[in-house]
Design an enzyme around this catalytic site. Sequence first.
Site, mmCIF file in Angstrom:
data_model
loop_
_atom_site.group_PDB
_atom_site.id
_atom_site.type_symbol
_atom_site.label_atom_id
_atom_site.label_comp_id
_atom_site.label_asym_id
_atom_site.label_seq_id
_atom_site.Cartn_x
_atom_site.Cartn_y
_atom_site.Cartn_z
ATOM 1 N N SER A 94 57.613 -21.855 42.766
ATOM 2 C CA SER A 94 58.865 -22.599 43.018
ATOM 3 C C SER A 94 58.659 -23.185 44.496
ATOM 4 O O SER A 94 57.681 -23.827 44.768
ATOM 5 C CB SER A 94 60.271 -21.883 42.841
ATOM 6 O OG SER A 94 61.258 -22.758 42.799
ATOM 7 N N ASP A 162 62.190 -26.816 32.059
ATOM 8 C CA ASP A 162 62.670 -26.367 33.419
ATOM 9 C C ASP A 162 63.879 -27.530 34.016
ATOM 10 O O ASP A 162 63.574 -28.662 33.818
ATOM 11 C CB ASP A 162 61.664 -26.580 34.275
ATOM 12 C CG ASP A 162 61.947 -25.865 35.774
ATOM 13 O OD1 ASP A 162 63.141 -25.655 35.944
ATOM 14 O OD2 ASP A 162 61.077 -25.193 36.075
ATOM 15 N N HIS A 192 63.122 -22.219 34.202
ATOM 16 C CA HIS A 192 62.687 -22.234 35.622
ATOM 17 C C HIS A 192 62.694 -20.664 35.673
ATOM 18 O O HIS A 192 61.714 -19.982 36.329
ATOM 19 C CB HIS A 192 63.532 -22.765 36.766
ATOM 20 C CG HIS A 192 62.798 -22.775 38.085
ATOM 21 N ND1 HIS A 192 61.940 -23.679 38.348
ATOM 22 C CD2 HIS A 192 63.092 -21.930 38.935
ATOM 23 C CE1 HIS A 192 61.510 -23.365 39.677
ATOM 24 N NE2 HIS A 192 62.434 -22.388 40.024
#
Length: 287
Positions: A94, A162, A192
């Site tokens: 991320s 996501d 995610h």
Amino acid sequence: AAVHIRNKRRLGTKPVTILYSHANAEDLGLSLPFLDVLSRFCQADVLAYEYSGYSISSGEPCEEGCFQCIDAAYAYLVEECLVAPERIVCFGRSIGSGPTVDLASRTPKLGGVVLQSPIASAGLVVLPETVCKALAGYDLFRNYEKIANIQARVLIIHGRDDKLVPFEHGAELLFPKVRDKHPPLWIDGAGHHDMPDDLCLNAVASFVTFVEDKANRSLNPHRDLDFSAEPRDDHNWIFGWFFSSSSSTERRRRKTFHGLDPTRDDDDVNAADEGKKAASSSSSSSS
């Protein structure tokens, strides 16, 4: 703050070290269970660090602070632990893709890069592309500008569902710009925070094996290695703190890792202790 997990193996060369950069909603403490599994599954050393201003780490959270922290972690591996850059895999998840891409874009001999659910930039997560480009000077972690400068092999993993960091970031804004592409992992039905660990770990382990084989050929071209040896399932956990500083003219990478001599294994320390005990016993007997 940082943690270094050392996975000892009965091989002719040192293992790959994964330099892990955590996500935004994590800190080092929350990452420890995953780091343990990552080390065991990939049969690799793992060095994870915490960004300035996160959890117990001092300073203010900022983009430059993240870059200084990963620079300090990398310098510790190369300069103090004497890990060859070819045996280092940078793994960013991320927002951790930001410092990972920044370091990798400046490090030509790096072994490899893994980006899981990466951001193309911080601004592109919340704003349209046209707006972000117009305000590029204010955008953070502009991975889309740097990723083409990475010379190492790059593996990108992203969930197709996501909603936090859209799939397009990894698949359309970053992957086409990668020079040395590893087959990507696009996961159907994954978002995610629910990426399937088994699929992700298998992909990372396979990638680490690829990097290690390449490093062995490059660094030990005339040496026969026994890859049939069974690995020992043991870890040494080492905690410490990195300190990094910067000057007004350039970012300087300084580091201190307290309480650790990276050139010595526990076996060396134990042998030295036994030698001291034996010498003390002999001295007492002679007197």
